[in-house]
Design an enzyme around this catalytic site. Structure first.
Site, PDB file in Angstrom:
ATOM      1  CG  ASP A 224     -54.667  -7.434 -24.388  1.00 54.26           C
ATOM      2  OD1 ASP A 224     -54.175  -6.362 -23.950  1.00 54.26           O
ATOM      3  OD2 ASP A 224     -53.975  -8.408 -24.714  1.00 54.26           O
ATOM      4  CB  SER A 225     -54.047  -2.638 -25.876  1.00 54.55           C
ATOM      5  OG  SER A 225     -52.888  -3.459 -25.958  1.00 54.55           O
ATOM      6  N   GLY A 226     -54.522  -5.259 -27.700  1.00 53.12           N
ATOM      7  CA  GLY A 226     -54.104  -5.831 -28.986  1.00 53.12           C
ATOM      8  C   GLY A 226     -52.681  -5.452 -29.342  1.00 53.12           C
ATOM      9  N   GLY A 227     -52.000  -4.764 -28.427  1.00 51.83           N
ATOM     10  CA  GLY A 227     -50.615  -4.353 -28.662  1.00 51.83           C
ATOM     11  C   GLY A 227     -49.733  -5.534 -29.039  1.00 51.83           C
ATOM     12  CG  PHE A 228     -48.743 -10.143 -27.569  1.00 49.85           C
ATOM     13  CD1 PHE A 228     -47.532 -10.140 -26.884  1.00 49.85           C
ATOM     14  CD2 PHE A 228     -49.127 -11.295 -28.235  1.00 49.85           C
ATOM     15  CE1 PHE A 228     -46.729 -11.270 -26.867  1.00 49.85           C
ATOM     16  CE2 PHE A 228     -48.322 -12.427 -28.220  1.00 49.85           C
ATOM     17  CZ  PHE A 228     -47.117 -12.411 -27.539  1.00 49.85           C
TER      18      PHE A 228
ATOM     19  CG  ASP B 219     -48.144  -4.050 -23.000  1.00 52.13           C
ATOM     20  OD1 ASP B 219     -49.067  -4.140 -23.844  1.00 52.13           O
ATOM     21  OD2 ASP B 219     -47.625  -5.050 -22.477  1.00 52.13           O
TER      22      ASP B 219
ATOM     23  CD  GLN C  70     -43.966  -5.716 -21.660  1.00 52.75           C
ATOM     24  OE1 GLN C  70     -43.112  -6.590 -21.704  1.00 52.75           O
ATOM     25  NE2 GLN C  70     -45.239  -5.956 -21.952  1.00 52.75           N
TER      26      GLN C  70
ATOM     27  N   GLY D  59     -45.454  -9.382 -20.815  1.00 58.17           N
ATOM     28  CA  GLY D  59     -44.189  -9.813 -21.399  1.00 58.17           C
ATOM     29  C   GLY D  59     -43.584 -11.035 -20.741  1.00 58.17           C
TER      30      GLY D  59
ATOM     31  CG  ASP E  75     -55.493 -13.307 -20.353  1.00 65.46           C
ATOM     32  OD1 ASP E  75     -54.573 -12.692 -19.799  1.00 65.46           O
ATOM     33  OD2 ASP E  75     -55.459 -13.614 -21.563  1.00 65.46           O
TER      34      ASP E  75
ATOM     35  CB  CYS F  18     -64.249 -33.630 -13.435  1.00 65.04           C
ATOM     36  SG  CYS F  18     -64.807 -32.144 -14.271  1.00 65.04           S
TER      37      CYS F  18
ATOM     38  CB  CYS G 163     -67.406 -30.438 -15.965  1.00 63.27           C
ATOM     39  SG  CYS G 163     -66.926 -31.674 -17.189  1.00 63.27           S
TER      40      CYS G 163
ATOM     41  CB  CYS H 243     -66.834 -35.448 -15.995  1.00 60.78           C
ATOM     42  SG  CYS H 243     -65.214 -35.059 -16.704  1.00 60.78           S
TER      43      CYS H 243
ATOM     44  CG  HIS I  42     -62.896 -31.902 -18.635  1.00 63.70           C
ATOM     45  ND1 HIS I  42     -63.255 -32.427 -17.409  1.00 63.70           N
ATOM     46  CD2 HIS I  42     -61.539 -31.966 -18.681  1.00 63.70           C
ATOM     47  CE1 HIS I  42     -62.159 -32.808 -16.761  1.00 63.70           C
ATOM     48  NE2 HIS I  42     -61.105 -32.539 -17.510  1.00 63.70           N
TER      49      HIS I  42
HETATM   50 ZN   LIG Z   1     -65.083 -32.770 -16.438  1.00 63.22          ZN
END
Ligand SMILES: [Zn+2]
Length: 359
Positions: free
Chosen positions: A90-94, A142, A180, A207, A257, A295, A297, A300, A326
Site C-alpha cells: 500500500d502507498s501509505g497515503g492513508f 490516493d 474515492q 475511502g 485486506d 473449525c 485450524c 481448534c 484461528h
Molecule cells: Zn479454529
C-alpha cells in the site's frame, strides 16, 4: 506480468485466479496485513501452512523502519520476509494524510512530519519507493478524505486522486488505481471512471469502511461493479468482517485486506459460526471443546477454549498466536467456501445461511 482470469460467476459474484510474477492466488482473496513486513504474532511459515496466498505491506511504515534501502539491499520484501506468496504494498497515503500528521498536501506532493523529521514525497516517488521494496503489486497514491466530509472536500479528493493517479502510472509496474468519492454516487462513479481512463492492472475502491452506513458502502460497490472492467481484479481496501466480505463478494469484489481478524484476535475476540466471542470471559473457563466445533485450524484441533482462556488470564503470550491462527483460518476458509459456492452457482444461499447463523 499480471494476469487475471474469471473462472466462474454467479450474478455479480466472481471466482477467479490472479497470476503475478508466476505467483498465483485464487479469488475471492483475503490478504492479512503485514504492515511492517510481518503478520503480527505469525511467521511466514505459519502463513504458508494456513494457506495464506497474499499479504499486504505498507510503504509508509517500512520507510519509517527499517528504511526502504534496508529491504532493497536484502533483495526485496519476499527475500527479507522469506515469503514466496503474493505481496501487495500500500502507498501509505492513508497514514501520511491522517490528521495527526502536520500535513501539507497539494496536487504535486505531500509533506508531513513524523518522529520530528520532515518528509516530502511526490506521487511518483511514492510508487517508486513501493517498487524498490519489490512487491508483486503496488497501489497508487490516493487522497482519502475523512468521514464525514462535505461535498467540496470529496470533490477535491476525487480531482486530486485522478491527478496523482496520472503521475503514479508507469507501464512497467503492476499498479492498481484507487477510486474515492465518499458515498456520493456521482462522485464515486466519476472517480471509478477516472481510474479506468488512466488505465491500471487492477482497480481498488478506497475511502470506504471508515464509518459510513453499510448500505451506502454497498451502493458504492455496485457503482464500482458497474464501471470497472469485468476482466480486471477489483479490490476493496480495509474491510474484513465476515458479513461485509460476503456482501461485497456478492457485489463483484475479488480482493480484500484488513487487520480485522488479526487485531480482533489480539483483543481476545475470536470468530465462531455464531458470531464473535470474548475468549477471556469466565463463561469459557471450563469449556473443554474448541473455539469452534466446525473449525479444523491448528488451534481448534489441539487446544480447548478453557486452555486459551487460562493463557489469556495468566498472560502467557502464546494465546495471541493461537487466536490469530484461528481467526485467520476462519476467514480463509470462508473465502474457500465462497469460491465453491460461486462455482456451483449457489452463492446467495450460502451467504444467507452463513449470515443467519453468524448474527
Ligand atoms: Zn479454529
Amino acid at each position: 506480468m499480471l494476469e487475471f482470469d474469471v473462472n466462474s460467476s454467479d450474478k455479480s459474484a466472481r471466482s477467479g485466479q490472479l497470476t503475478v510474477n508466476g505467483r498465483k492466488a485464487k479469488t475471492p482473496l483475503f490478504m492479512p496485513v503485514a504492515t511492517k513486513g510481518a503478520v503480527k504474532t505469525l511467521t511466514s511459515e505459519d502463513l504458508e501452512e494456513l494457506g495464506v496466498q497474499a499479504v499486504i505491506s505498507n510503504m509508509y511504515h517500512l520507510l519509517m523502519a527499517p528504511g526502504i534501502e534496508v529491504i532493497e539491499s536484502a533483495g526485496g520484501l519476499h527475500e527479507f520476509m522469506n515469503w514466496d506468496g503474493v505481496i501487495f504494498t500500500d502507498s501509505g497515503g492513508f497514514q501520511m494524510i491522517r490528521k495527526d500528521f502536520d500535513q501539507d498536501i497539494n496536487d504535486e506532493r505531500l509533506r508531513f512530519t513524523s518522529g520530528g523529521d520532515e518528509y516530502e514525497m511526490t506521487p511518483r516517488e511514492c510508487v517508486k519507493n513501493q517498487w524498490r521494496l519489490g512487491p508483486d503489486v503496488a497501489m497508487c497514491l490516493d487522497h482519502c478524505p475523512p468521514y464525514p466530509a462535505d461535498r467540496g472536500e470529496l470533490e477535491k479528493s476525487v480531482r486530486r486522486t485522478r491527478k496523482w493517479a496520472e503521475r503514479c502510472r508507469r507501464e512497467e509496474m503492476n499498479l492498481f488505481g484507487i477510486s474515492q468519492g465518499g458515498t456520493v454516487p456521482e462522485l464515486r462513479r466519476k472517480s471509478c471512471r477516472d481510474m479506468v481512463d488512466v488505465g491500471f492492472q487492477g482497480y481498488a475502491v478506497g475511502g470506504l469502511s471508515i464509518g459510513e452506513p453499510r448500505e451506502e458502502m454497498y451502493q458504492m460497490l455496485e457503482i464500482a461493479d458497474d464501471v470497472y472492467p469485468a476482466n480486471k481484479p477489483r479490490y476493496l481496501m480495509g474491510l474484513g468482517s465476515p458479513v461485509e466480505l460476503l456482501e461485497s463478494i456478492e457485489r463483484g469484489v475479488d480482493i480484500f485486506d484488513s487487520a480485522y481478524p488479526t487485531r480482533n484476535a489480539r483483543h481476545r475476540s475470536v470468530f465462531t459460526k455464531k458470531g464473535r466471542i470474548d475468549i477471556r470471559k469466565s463463561v469459557h473457563k471450563q469449556e473443554y471443546g474448541p473455539i469452534d466445533e466446525n473449525c479444523d485450524c491448528p488451534t481448534c484441533k489441539n487446544y480447548s477454549r478453557a486452555y486459551i482462556n487460562h493463557l489469556c488470564r495468566a498472560e502467557e503470550l502464546s494465546w495471541m498466536r493461537l487466536t490469530t491462527v484461528h481467526n485467520l483460518h476462519f476467514l480463509l476458509e470462508l473465502m474457500r467456501r465462497a469460491r465453491d459456492a460461486i462455482e456451483e452457482e449457489r452463492f446467495e444461499q450460502f451467504k444467507r445461511v452463513f449470515i443467519d447463523d453468524y448474527k
